[in-house]
Design a protein around this motif. Structure first.
Motif, PDB file in Angstrom:
ATOM      1  N   THR A 165       0.817  -1.236   0.042  1.00  0.00           N
ATOM      2  CA  THR A 165       0.046   0.170  -0.092  1.00  0.00           C
ATOM      3  C   THR A 165       0.864   1.257   0.003  1.00  0.00           C
ATOM      4  N   THR A 166       2.140   1.133   0.468  1.00  0.00           N
ATOM      5  CA  THR A 166       2.995   2.158   0.343  1.00  0.00           C
ATOM      6  C   THR A 166       3.507   2.777  -0.986  1.00  0.00           C
ATOM      7  N   LEU A 167       3.614   1.619  -1.683  1.00  0.00           N
ATOM      8  CA  LEU A 167       3.911   1.965  -3.211  1.00  0.00           C
ATOM      9  C   LEU A 167       2.782   2.445  -3.785  1.00  0.00           C
ATOM     10  N   LEU A 168       1.666   1.955  -3.448  1.00  0.00           N
ATOM     11  CA  LEU A 168       0.155   2.742  -4.131  1.00  0.00           C
ATOM     12  C   LEU A 168       0.281   4.068  -3.707  1.00  0.00           C
ATOM     13  N   THR A 169       0.456   4.441  -2.445  1.00  0.00           N
ATOM     14  CA  THR A 169       0.245   5.700  -1.981  1.00  0.00           C
ATOM     15  C   THR A 169       1.256   6.652  -2.732  1.00  0.00           C
ATOM     16  N   TRP A 170       2.593   6.264  -2.906  1.00  0.00           N
ATOM     17  CA  TRP A 170       3.330   7.120  -3.630  1.00  0.00           C
ATOM     18  C   TRP A 170       3.061   7.083  -5.344  1.00  0.00           C
ATOM     19  N   GLY A 171       2.541   6.096  -5.553  1.00  0.00           N
ATOM     20  CA  GLY A 171       2.024   6.166  -6.998  1.00  0.00           C
ATOM     21  C   GLY A 171       0.847   7.383  -7.260  1.00  0.00           C
ATOM     22  N   GLY A 172      -0.049   7.535  -5.921  1.00  0.00           N
ATOM     23  CA  GLY A 172      -0.834   8.530  -5.716  1.00  0.00           C
ATOM     24  C   GLY A 172      -0.466   9.910  -5.794  1.00  0.00           C
ATOM     25  N   VAL A 173       0.767   9.956  -5.163  1.00  0.00           N
ATOM     26  CA  VAL A 173       1.595  11.233  -5.200  1.00  0.00           C
ATOM     27  C   VAL A 173       2.115  11.538  -6.748  1.00  0.00           C
ATOM     28  N   ALA A 174       2.576  10.712  -7.492  1.00  0.00           N
ATOM     29  CA  ALA A 174       2.868  10.870  -8.687  1.00  0.00           C
ATOM     30  C   ALA A 174       1.736  11.227  -9.628  1.00  0.00           C
ATOM     31  N   VAL A 175       0.550  10.624  -9.183  1.00  0.00           N
ATOM     32  CA  VAL A 175      -0.636  10.722 -10.231  1.00  0.00           C
ATOM     33  C   VAL A 175      -1.004  12.287 -10.145  1.00  0.00           C
ATOM     34  N   PHE A 176      -1.049  12.796  -8.743  1.00  0.00           N
ATOM     35  CA  PHE A 176      -1.236  14.087  -8.309  1.00  0.00           C
ATOM     36  C   PHE A 176      -0.268  15.279  -9.099  1.00  0.00           C
ATOM     37  N   GLY A 177       0.904  14.701  -9.168  1.00  0.00           N
ATOM     38  CA  GLY A 177       1.837  15.385  -9.575  1.00  0.00           C
ATOM     39  C   GLY A 177       1.673  15.704 -11.416  1.00  0.00           C
ATOM     40  N   PHE A 178       1.296  14.649 -11.919  1.00  0.00           N
ATOM     41  CA  PHE A 178       0.931  14.733 -13.474  1.00  0.00           C
ATOM     42  C   PHE A 178      -0.464  15.520 -13.489  1.00  0.00           C
TER      43      PHE A 178
END
Length: 207
Positions: A165-178
């Motif tokens: 879930t940590t990697l999924l959360t960081w994936g969410g950070v990248a999503v908000f970045g784009f």
């Protein structure tokens, strides 16, 4: 004396990004909220309306408009993202509604779902990485957008394979970045259509 030829009709004008970008943002923000857990992770079906009907169809509408204007690169980019969002929406819908023949055994089903998700993400990551490399002649803002998309897909893939879930959360950070880059591009496009000055987009990596 030869008869005068009629002047060629001017090509239709317009900016397809004004449809594609805001609808892209709806799906992106929804996905980011799901990856962060604001939309419960055990309720992925809640993404279907945003990523399929809004994002997929909206970005495809932009692609068709761009193709009508003869903007092949823009049409290609929008078509790629439209296809991604529509296929992602169908993937979620199919998994939630057991359309893919997933086993009734919970342990087997978990392995099968992981394999389906990973296959989907790997295939799209290859496409997005290729798109990023092939479009480095575009202004830097677009390359940044694509790099963040690549990073988001890679992090979500890692989260799926590792059950993290940590990697999924960081994936969410990248999503908000784009999404932030997308907001910048949309604002620039809409403001420019209304007479505003263009905002800096950065120099292309490749000349």
């Amino acid at each position: 004396m030869a008869a005068p030829t009629a002047a060629a009709a001017a090509p239709p004008a317009g900016n397809p990004a004004l449809i594609a970008l805001p609808t892209f943002l709806v799906g992106g923000i929804s996905l980011g909220l799901w990856l962060f857990g604001f939309l419960p992770r055990d309720l992925p079906g809640g993404l279907v309306a945003a990523v399929f009907f809004v994002n997929g169809i909206g970005v495809w509408a932009g692609a068709l408009w761009a193709a009508r204007l003869g903007q092949s690169t823009v049409a290609g980019i929008f078509a790629i993202f439209g296809a991604f969002w529509m296929s992602f929406g169908f993937l979620v819908f199919g998994l939630v509604n057991s359309l893919f023949g997933v086993s009734a055994d919970a342990t087997t089903a978990a392995t099968q779902v992981q394999s389906v998700q990973a296959t989907f993400l790997i295939a799209w990551l290859v496409v997005f990485l290729t798109l990023t490399l092939a479009t480095m002649r575009l202004p830097l803002a677009f390359t940044l957008l694509f790099v963040l998309v690549d990073l988001a897909v890679a992090l979500v893939l890692g989260g799926v394979l590792a059950g993290s879930t940590t990697l999924l959360t960081w994936g969410g950070v990248a999503v908000f970045g784009f999404c932030l880059v997308g907001i910048y591009l949309f604002y620039d496009g809409m403001d420019g259509e209304l007479g505003g000055s263009p905002r800096p987009m950065g120099r292309p990596i490749r000349q």
